[in-house]
Design a protein around this motif. Structure first.
Motif, PDB file in Angstrom:
ATOM      1  N   VAL A 135      28.660  55.206  44.610  1.00 42.71           N
ATOM      2  CA  VAL A 135      29.017  55.317  43.197  1.00 42.71           C
ATOM      3  C   VAL A 135      27.885  55.955  42.404  1.00 42.71           C
ATOM      4  N   THR A 136      26.649  55.529  42.685  1.00 43.53           N
ATOM      5  CA  THR A 136      25.495  56.053  41.968  1.00 43.53           C
ATOM      6  C   THR A 136      24.255  55.838  42.811  1.00 43.53           C
ATOM      7  N   ARG A 137      23.164  56.496  42.423  1.00 43.49           N
ATOM      8  CA  ARG A 137      21.911  56.376  43.156  1.00 43.49           C
ATOM      9  C   ARG A 137      20.735  56.486  42.203  1.00 43.49           C
ATOM     10  N   ALA A 138      19.605  55.902  42.611  1.00 43.37           N
ATOM     11  CA  ALA A 138      18.368  55.998  41.831  1.00 43.37           C
ATOM     12  C   ALA A 138      17.213  56.234  42.789  1.00 43.37           C
ATOM     13  N   SER A 139      16.359  57.194  42.460  1.00 41.16           N
ATOM     14  CA  SER A 139      15.129  57.418  43.205  1.00 41.16           C
ATOM     15  C   SER A 139      13.997  56.862  42.367  1.00 41.16           C
ATOM     16  N   GLY A 140      13.202  56.011  42.968  1.00 43.29           N
ATOM     17  CA  GLY A 140      12.146  55.333  42.230  1.00 43.29           C
ATOM     18  C   GLY A 140      12.556  53.900  41.946  1.00 43.29           C
ATOM     19  N   GLN A 141      11.699  53.194  41.249  1.00 41.47           N
ATOM     20  CA  GLN A 141      11.920  51.774  40.981  1.00 41.47           C
ATOM     21  C   GLN A 141      12.833  51.580  39.762  1.00 41.47           C
ATOM     22  N   PRO A 142      14.060  51.054  39.975  1.00 38.28           N
ATOM     23  CA  PRO A 142      14.980  50.868  38.849  1.00 38.28           C
ATOM     24  C   PRO A 142      14.697  49.570  38.085  1.00 38.28           C
ATOM     25  N   ARG A 143      15.097  49.540  36.839  1.00 34.95           N
ATOM     26  CA  ARG A 143      14.997  48.322  36.039  1.00 34.95           C
ATOM     27  C   ARG A 143      16.206  47.438  36.326  1.00 34.95           C
ATOM     28  N   LYS A 144      16.044  46.130  36.139  1.00 38.62           N
ATOM     29  CA  LYS A 144      17.114  45.176  36.427  1.00 38.62           C
ATOM     30  C   LYS A 144      18.367  45.467  35.601  1.00 38.62           C
ATOM     31  N   ALA A 145      18.207  45.790  34.336  1.00 37.22           N
ATOM     32  CA  ALA A 145      19.363  46.082  33.473  1.00 37.22           C
ATOM     33  C   ALA A 145      20.129  47.301  33.977  1.00 37.22           C
ATOM     34  N   ASP A 146      19.406  48.304  34.467  1.00 35.10           N
ATOM     35  CA  ASP A 146      20.065  49.495  34.999  1.00 35.10           C
ATOM     36  C   ASP A 146      20.838  49.178  36.282  1.00 35.10           C
ATOM     37  N   VAL A 147      20.279  48.299  37.116  1.00 37.34           N
ATOM     38  CA  VAL A 147      20.963  47.896  38.352  1.00 37.34           C
ATOM     39  C   VAL A 147      22.262  47.168  38.021  1.00 37.34           C
ATOM     40  N   ILE A 148      22.209  46.262  37.068  1.00 42.44           N
ATOM     41  CA  ILE A 148      23.405  45.504  36.682  1.00 42.44           C
ATOM     42  C   ILE A 148      24.471  46.438  36.109  1.00 42.44           C
ATOM     43  N   ALA A 149      24.056  47.400  35.289  1.00 42.02           N
ATOM     44  CA  ALA A 149      25.013  48.372  34.742  1.00 42.02           C
ATOM     45  C   ALA A 149      25.628  49.221  35.853  1.00 42.02           C
ATOM     46  N   ALA A 150      24.824  49.619  36.829  1.00 45.87           N
ATOM     47  CA  ALA A 150      25.338  50.416  37.954  1.00 45.87           C
ATOM     48  C   ALA A 150      26.322  49.597  38.788  1.00 45.87           C
ATOM     49  N   LEU A 151      26.055  48.321  38.952  1.00 46.48           N
ATOM     50  CA  LEU A 151      26.993  47.464  39.688  1.00 46.48           C
ATOM     51  C   LEU A 151      28.316  47.351  38.947  1.00 46.48           C
ATOM     52  N   GLY A 152      28.267  47.295  37.620  1.00 42.00           N
ATOM     53  CA  GLY A 152      29.500  47.271  36.840  1.00 42.00           C
ATOM     54  C   GLY A 152      30.330  48.512  37.085  1.00 42.00           C
ATOM     55  N   THR A 153      29.671  49.654  37.189  1.00 43.09           N
ATOM     56  CA  THR A 153      30.362  50.909  37.492  1.00 43.09           C
ATOM     57  C   THR A 153      30.979  50.858  38.882  1.00 43.09           C
ATOM     58  N   ALA A 154      30.254  50.292  39.849  1.00 46.78           N
ATOM     59  CA  ALA A 154      30.754  50.214  41.225  1.00 46.78           C
ATOM     60  C   ALA A 154      31.973  49.310  41.314  1.00 46.78           C
ATOM     61  N   VAL A 155      31.950  48.203  40.614  1.00 46.15           N
ATOM     62  CA  VAL A 155      33.084  47.280  40.638  1.00 46.15           C
ATOM     63  C   VAL A 155      34.284  47.913  39.940  1.00 46.15           C
ATOM     64  N   ASP A 156      34.032  48.639  38.834  1.00 46.15           N
ATOM     65  CA  ASP A 156      35.121  49.321  38.123  1.00 46.15           C
ATOM     66  C   ASP A 156      35.695  50.485  38.914  1.00 46.15           C
ATOM     67  N   ALA A 157      34.856  51.123  39.763  1.00 43.44           N
ATOM     68  CA  ALA A 157      35.307  52.289  40.527  1.00 43.44           C
ATOM     69  C   ALA A 157      36.288  51.927  41.619  1.00 43.44           C
ATOM     70  N   THR A 158      36.286  50.662  42.042  1.00 43.20           N
ATOM     71  CA  THR A 158      37.197  50.232  43.089  1.00 43.20           C
ATOM     72  C   THR A 158      38.590  50.090  42.482  1.00 43.20           C
ATOM     73  N   SER A 159      39.563  50.707  43.102  1.00 45.76           N
ATOM     74  CA  SER A 159      40.909  50.632  42.561  1.00 45.76           C
ATOM     75  C   SER A 159      41.466  49.217  42.700  1.00 45.76           C
ATOM     76  N   PRO A 160      42.419  48.805  41.859  1.00 41.28           N
ATOM     77  CA  PRO A 160      42.957  47.460  41.896  1.00 41.28           C
ATOM     78  C   PRO A 160      43.537  47.074  43.265  1.00 41.28           C
ATOM     79  N   ALA A 161      44.085  48.019  44.001  1.00 43.01           N
ATOM     80  CA  ALA A 161      44.650  47.697  45.313  1.00 43.01           C
ATOM     81  C   ALA A 161      43.574  47.308  46.311  1.00 43.01           C
ATOM     82  N   GLU A 162      42.331  47.802  46.102  1.00 38.21           N
ATOM     83  CA  GLU A 162      41.248  47.531  47.045  1.00 38.21           C
ATOM     84  C   GLU A 162      40.448  46.305  46.663  1.00 38.21           C
ATOM     85  N   ARG A 163      40.642  45.762  45.480  1.00 35.38           N
ATOM     86  CA  ARG A 163      39.870  44.600  45.030  1.00 35.38           C
ATOM     87  C   ARG A 163      40.291  43.350  45.715  1.00 35.38           C
TER      88      ARG A 163
END
Length: 163
Positions: A135-163
């Motif tokens: 879904v997304t990638r980061a090079s270097g040390q990410p901040r915790k808030a950015d990781v949580i936001a990226a996880l939200g994107t990953a969970v949203d990217a999964t279609s309802p049939a796959e959840r």
């Protein structure tokens, strides 16, 4: 002004510009090409099956299972200080968010996967959805808030049939 002073001022200015650029982009999550193209079309699924397969990581690639909702895949190296700090951050997020798994791989031991995914430095963190699509990638040390936001994107990217 002497040529030496001009060269010195130019070198310092260039150093400042490069430092600002590095701090601005280091550790920031950015979308993959397939995700950006799908988002531009207003869709939440991959552009096509070939593109999705190229950006999908299986449990066999990792040697362990994927997370139920999302996976944070970290590529590290033995003597990387930011890798240790990134590991701590991702373990904290893993404990906070149910269904999310953190997997850390040594880049030197997984060169084929590193080449396939175009990993250029450590730490690099890939956020995968439940199906293993990047879904997304980061090079270097990410901040915790950015990781949580990226996880939200990953969970949203999964279609309802796959959840």
């Amino acid at each position: 002004m002497s040529p030496g002073i001009i060269v010195l001022v130019s070198a310092v200015a260039l150093g400042v510009v490069l430092s600002v650029l590095k701090s601005r982009f280091d550790g920031r999550f950015r979308g993959t090409r397939a995700v950006r193209a799908a988002g531009a079309a207003g869709e939440k699924e991959a552009v096509d099956d070939a593109t999705a397969a190229a950006g999908r990581i299986s449990a066999a690639d990792l040697g362990t299972g994927l997370g139920e909702r999302a996976t944070m895949l970290q590529f590290s190296s033995a003597f990387c200080a930011p890798c240790r700090a990134t590991r701590r951050t991702l373990v904290e997020v893993e404990a906070m968010v149910p269904g999310v798994k953190h997997i850390e791989l040594d880049a030197e031991s997984h060169l084929e996967l590193v080449r396939r995914l175009d990993i250029m430095r450590t730490p690099t963190v890939l956020v995968l959805d439940a199906t293993g699509a990047i879904v997304t990638r980061a090079s270097g040390q990410p901040r915790k808030a950015d990781v949580i936001a990226a996880l939200g994107t990953a969970v949203d990217a999964t279609s309802p049939a796959e959840r």
